[in-house]
Every structure is written in structure tokens, then in C-alpha cells.
Enzyme design. Sequence first.
Site, PDB file in Angstrom:
ATOM      1  N   TRP A  14       0.817  -1.220   0.000  1.00 27.60           N
ATOM      2  CA  TRP A  14       0.000   0.000   0.000  1.00 27.60           C
ATOM      3  C   TRP A  14       0.848   1.266   0.000  1.00 27.60           C
ATOM      4  O   TRP A  14       0.339   2.351  -0.214  1.00 27.60           O
ATOM      5  CB  TRP A  14      -0.914   0.009   1.225  1.00 27.60           C
ATOM      6  CG  TRP A  14      -2.035  -0.987   1.181  1.00 27.60           C
ATOM      7  CD1 TRP A  14      -2.263  -1.957   0.225  1.00 27.60           C
ATOM      8  CD2 TRP A  14      -3.107  -1.105   2.124  1.00 27.60           C
ATOM      9  NE1 TRP A  14      -3.390  -2.656   0.528  1.00 27.60           N
ATOM     10  CE2 TRP A  14      -3.937  -2.165   1.695  1.00 27.60           C
ATOM     11  CE3 TRP A  14      -3.441  -0.421   3.303  1.00 27.60           C
ATOM     12  CZ2 TRP A  14      -5.088  -2.544   2.393  1.00 27.60           C
ATOM     13  CZ3 TRP A  14      -4.577  -0.808   3.998  1.00 27.60           C
ATOM     14  CH2 TRP A  14      -5.391  -1.855   3.544  1.00 27.60           C
ATOM     15  N   LYS A  15       2.116   1.141   0.317  1.00 27.35           N
ATOM     16  CA  LYS A  15       3.008   2.312   0.441  1.00 27.35           C
ATOM     17  C   LYS A  15       2.408   3.304   1.450  1.00 27.35           C
ATOM     18  O   LYS A  15       1.764   2.864   2.399  1.00 27.35           O
ATOM     19  CB  LYS A  15       3.267   2.927  -0.935  1.00 27.35           C
ATOM     20  CG  LYS A  15       3.703   1.843  -1.945  1.00 27.35           C
ATOM     21  CD  LYS A  15       4.237   2.383  -3.224  1.00 27.35           C
ATOM     22  CE  LYS A  15       4.622   1.208  -4.126  1.00 27.35           C
ATOM     23  NZ  LYS A  15       5.273   1.623  -5.361  1.00 27.35           N
ATOM     24  N   GLU A 101      11.995   2.122  -3.253  1.00 23.45           N
ATOM     25  CA  GLU A 101      11.728   3.466  -2.724  1.00 23.45           C
ATOM     26  C   GLU A 101      12.496   3.703  -1.426  1.00 23.45           C
ATOM     27  O   GLU A 101      12.912   4.826  -1.144  1.00 23.45           O
ATOM     28  CB  GLU A 101      10.209   3.647  -2.534  1.00 23.45           C
ATOM     29  CG  GLU A 101       9.514   3.830  -3.878  1.00 23.45           C
ATOM     30  CD  GLU A 101       8.080   3.336  -3.918  1.00 23.45           C
ATOM     31  OE1 GLU A 101       7.465   3.130  -2.859  1.00 23.45           O
ATOM     32  OE2 GLU A 101       7.573   3.142  -5.047  1.00 23.45           O
ATOM     33  N   GLY A 177       5.354   1.979 -10.487  1.00 26.14           N
ATOM     34  CA  GLY A 177       4.521   3.182 -10.484  1.00 26.14           C
ATOM     35  C   GLY A 177       4.573   3.977 -11.779  1.00 26.14           C
ATOM     36  O   GLY A 177       4.100   5.101 -11.853  1.00 26.14           O
ATOM     37  N   GLY A 238       1.591  -2.544  -6.165  1.00 24.33           N
ATOM     38  CA  GLY A 238       1.464  -1.225  -5.543  1.00 24.33           C
ATOM     39  C   GLY A 238       0.106  -0.620  -5.858  1.00 24.33           C
ATOM     40  O   GLY A 238      -0.899  -0.936  -5.228  1.00 24.33           O
TER      41      GLY A 238
HETATM   42  P1  PGA Z   1       3.308  -0.513  -8.636  1.00 22.92           P
HETATM   43  O1  PGA Z   1       4.272  -0.734  -7.380  1.00 22.92           O
HETATM   44  O2  PGA Z   1       2.473  -1.762  -8.755  1.00 22.92           O
HETATM   45  O3  PGA Z   1       2.486   0.690  -8.280  1.00 22.92           O
HETATM   46  O4  PGA Z   1       4.178  -0.297  -9.818  1.00 22.92           O
HETATM   47  C1  PGA Z   1       4.885  -1.972  -7.150  1.00 22.92           C
HETATM   48  C2  PGA Z   1       5.759  -1.871  -5.929  1.00 22.92           C
HETATM   49  O5  PGA Z   1       6.395  -0.831  -5.743  1.00 22.92           O
HETATM   50  O6  PGA Z   1       5.840  -2.814  -5.119  1.00 22.92           O
END
Ligand code: PGA
Length: 255
Positions: A14-15, A101, A177, A238
Amino acid sequence: MRKETRKAVIAGNWKMNMTPSQAKTLIEELKPLVAGKNGCEVIVCVPFVDLTTAVEAVKGSDIKVGAQNVHFADKGAYTGEISAAMLKEVGAEYVVIGHSERRQYFGETDVTVNQRVTAAVRAGLKPILCVGELLEQRDQGITAEIVSLQTKIALSGITAEEMKQIIIAYEPVWAIGTGRTATAEQAEEVCAVIRDVLKGLYGEEIAEAVTVQYGGSMKPGNAAELLAKTNVDGGLIGGASLVAKDFAAIVDAAN
Ligand code: PGA
């Protein structure tokens, strides 16, 4: 061991999204959509402050809960950090470690990733260890070397027994992302490299049993093709994990 016998794992990352009340709502939406989909393990990796709510909300389902990072020390003067014992006590089972990240914005290195993986497994958490190359590294043709090195350093000192608790997520940084997914062939190629590294470190039997996920713009429209590949055993999702029906559609693809 063949792909069919490995555990498929679909994990949402979910970040920095969802407050505790939003987390509760999303998990409640998700529960009926993934009920009975036992062909894969379903995990939500949530912000630290959402963990307690998430652990409560998944009750009555097979959804598992993970955190998104963990510190390597048991305790002490590390302002702002969270230990493995803290995560265990609130009921987290998994923890994402070494996400790009974290490496990019928070100065994490292969060495600190190794320390975190070590602390996590020794506390009984199951790490989802992320590795992946930058776009310029892919363009230079050094993807296999970079990913192999990241994997080896991250697993330094990890025993074969401990390796059984670890999931590896191949996440090409250029695909995260960005909406730009690796092709299924690219994902398969690098996931196979990772499995080869594991073979070298732990032998064939353990290497064949480890779940290797792909992550980077995985979504309902491309999940089935990626997940069909021999060495791609799941996904770390993500953006699409924030929408219950999209995440559930990826779980369906894994089933
Ligand atoms: P994303 O992120 O599916 O939004 O590209 C994947 C992740 O960073 O684990």
C-alpha cells in the site's frame, strides 16, 4: 519442485496510503472478493499505524498482514524506527524489505537490507525481499549482475532453514509506479536468474521451493501473462492493490 507446487503469493504494497479507517474499509471490501481463492496466499502490506486495524479486519479471512519495513536492531536509540519484535507483537506476519523506494529515498543499501532481513527472520517474520535494476543498468546490459549481487548481499549469513521463510520480489525500478510493466519474458528471465543465485547459495531443493514474485505496474490486464511464467510465482502490487476489485482480479489471475 515445480512451479505448480510452489506457493503463489499476491501481496499488496500500500506504500504511504490509507489511514486506519480507510484500511478497515478497503480490507472489508476485499474480503468477500478473495474468499475461497486458496490457490495463492493473499497479503496486504500496510503502513505501521494501520497494522493493528488490519490484523483485526482480516479476521475470518485468509488474508495475511505485513509491514513495509523493519529496523535491524532489537531496540534502542533509533528515533522513528520500528523493531521486528514490535511488528510480531501487533500480529504482522510478513515484512517488505529493501523496496527500491527505501533504497532511493531513504538511503538503504544492500548491507542495511541484509541486516533487516536477518533481524526479521530471526524474529520469526517472513521477509519479502525486493531487488531490481535501474533503467540505466538495464540499458547497460548489467541487469543480471546487479540483481544477483543485490540478492547475494541481502542473503549474506542467512541459513538454508531461514531461506524457507523468505520471499523474493523482482521489481525493476523503471516499472514501479510508471505504468510501464516488464514484459512477461523480461520478468521470467530475471526471476530465473534469482532462482539460479539461490541454487548456488542453498542448492536445488531450497531454490525451487522459494516464491519469487514480480512487481512493477502489475494490474488485472497483465497479471495472468506474468504469473503464467515458470519462475514468476506471484506479484507485489502497488497501485492496483489500493482498489479492491483490481487487487482481487490479480488474485483471480493467480488462482
Ligand atoms: P506498482 O508498485 O504496482 O504501483 O508499480 C509496485 C511496488 O512498488 O511494489
